[in-house]
Scaffold this active site. Structure first.
Site, mmCIF file in Angstrom:
data_model
loop_
_atom_site.group_PDB
_atom_site.id
_atom_site.type_symbol
_atom_site.label_atom_id
_atom_site.label_comp_id
_atom_site.label_asym_id
_atom_site.label_seq_id
_atom_site.Cartn_x
_atom_site.Cartn_y
_atom_site.Cartn_z
ATOM 1 C CB SER A 8 -0.906 0.019 1.229
ATOM 2 O OG SER A 8 -1.514 1.295 1.364
ATOM 3 C CG HIS A 33 -3.981 -1.584 -1.667
ATOM 4 N ND1 HIS A 33 -5.079 -2.312 -2.072
ATOM 5 C CD2 HIS A 33 -4.405 -0.800 -0.643
ATOM 6 C CE1 HIS A 33 -6.128 -1.997 -1.315
ATOM 7 N NE2 HIS A 33 -5.743 -1.074 -0.445
ATOM 8 C CG ASP A 35 -5.165 2.221 1.104
ATOM 9 O OD1 ASP A 35 -6.150 1.486 0.922
ATOM 10 O OD2 ASP A 35 -4.103 1.820 1.622
ATOM 11 C CG MET A 37 -8.088 7.292 2.623
ATOM 12 S SD MET A 37 -7.148 7.246 4.164
ATOM 13 C CE MET A 37 -6.440 5.597 4.070
ATOM 14 C CG HIS A 66 -9.451 0.327 -0.440
ATOM 15 N ND1 HIS A 66 -8.871 0.106 0.793
ATOM 16 C CD2 HIS A 66 -10.798 0.330 -0.222
ATOM 17 C CE1 HIS A 66 -9.822 -0.019 1.712
ATOM 18 N NE2 HIS A 66 -10.993 0.120 1.116
ATOM 19 C CG MET A 68 -11.191 3.429 2.193
ATOM 20 S SD MET A 68 -9.805 3.252 3.343
ATOM 21 C CE MET A 68 -8.448 3.349 2.172
ATOM 22 C CG MET A 137 -11.524 -2.264 5.535
ATOM 23 S SD MET A 137 -9.982 -1.910 4.642
ATOM 24 C CE MET A 137 -9.069 -0.947 5.875
ATOM 25 N N GLY A 142 -8.595 4.565 7.403
ATOM 26 C CA GLY A 142 -8.277 5.982 7.532
ATOM 27 C C GLY A 142 -6.808 6.272 7.679
ATOM 28 N N GLY A 144 -2.620 4.473 8.076
ATOM 29 C CA GLY A 144 -1.729 3.333 8.056
ATOM 30 C C GLY A 144 -1.110 3.100 9.422
ATOM 31 N N GLY A 145 -0.466 1.940 9.566
ATOM 32 C CA GLY A 145 0.277 1.652 10.778
ATOM 33 C C GLY A 145 -0.547 1.220 11.971
ATOM 34 C CG ASP A 175 -5.899 -2.465 3.548
ATOM 35 O OD1 ASP A 175 -4.885 -2.294 4.249
ATOM 36 O OD2 ASP A 175 -6.356 -1.596 2.780
ATOM 37 N N GLY A 197 1.318 -2.197 4.170
ATOM 38 C CA GLY A 197 1.832 -0.842 3.991
ATOM 39 C C GLY A 197 3.122 -0.624 4.743
ATOM 40 C CB SER A 198 3.815 0.485 8.204
ATOM 41 O OG SER A 198 2.961 -0.433 8.868
#
Length: 228
Positions: A8, A33, A35, A37, A66, A68, A137, A142, A144-145, A175, A197-198
């Site tokens: 991501s 990926h 994201d 938002m 994705h 959102m 999810m 909203g 990451g991490g 995710d 992601g992270s």
């Protein structure tokens, strides 16, 4: 089946985004990926179609977008035009889920539907045959991490059962909080595609972490098969 690892870019270095995409592609990623938002559906702002179009030139890997956002019907065609190969919308973001999925289908993209951790699988009862991918999810969307929400695992197992029972060719994606510790569990529970992601972009060696994630997912697949 080969597990697909989808880094991501929400966790990438935004100042060198195209280079980051190229780097994870070279490191063995299967999908990219993205994201998206809008600051309304989730409390964060990220990428628009212009950014997707700019980084699209960095790789030929599938772009897994994705959304959102609160108005997926309006924006899905724009992201497809920008280079999205797969577009996932949230069941919670539209009052007319079937119609919104058909809007995505009409763009020519693969169609995905996402559920937040608290959303029951029942919302998929009459649309599961209309999608190519279901994204569960495993954090609240909203940011990451975040830490993995273990309560989603029973829902993931049940989704796997429903997909297999109907004989559907539907990818199951997870995710949120996916790392070398959790990917084994979600693979064993039924996931095929893993957004990280992270865990990827926070590592010094993208290739090593992607390989490690894939190997752990394969171990999870073996456990799933043994328990079948």
């Amino acid at each position: 089946m080969r597990p697909r690892i989808a880094p991501s870019i929400l966790s990438a270095d935004f100042g060198a985004l195209r280079d980051e995409v190229a780097a994870v592609a070279a490191a063995g990623a299967d999908w990219i990926h993205v994201d998206v938002m809008d600051g309304h559906f989730v409390p964060n702002l990220t990428f628009g179609p212009v950014v997707v179009k700019a980084i699209r030139r960095a790789t030929d890997l599938p772009f897994d977008v994705h959304l959102m956002i609160t108005d997926p019907d309006t924006y899905a065609p724009q992201f497809r035009d920008a280079g999205a190969d797969s577009i996932t919308i949230h069941a919670e973001a539209t009052a007319h889920l079937h119609r919104s999925l058909q809007v995505v289908r009409a763009t020519g993209a693969r169609v995905g539907v996402s559920l937040n951790p608290h959303t029951p699988l029942d919302v998929l009862d009459y649309v599961l045959e209309d999608v190519d991918l279901v994204l569960l999810m495993t954090v609240n969307p909203g940011f990451g991490g975040q830490s993995f929400i273990r309560n989603v695992l029973p829902k993931l197992r049940e989704l796997r059962r429903r997909v297999d029972e109907r004989g559907l060719n539907v990818d199951i994606q997870v995710d949120g909080g996916v790392n070398s510790a959790t990917i084994f569990e979600v693979a064993a529970a039924g996931a095929d595609v893993f957004v990280a992601g992270s865990a990827v972009f926070g590592a010094p060696d993208y290739g090593k972490v992607i390989t490690d994630l894939r190997n752990r997912a394969i171990e999870g697949f073996s456990k799933r098969s043994a328990g079948a």
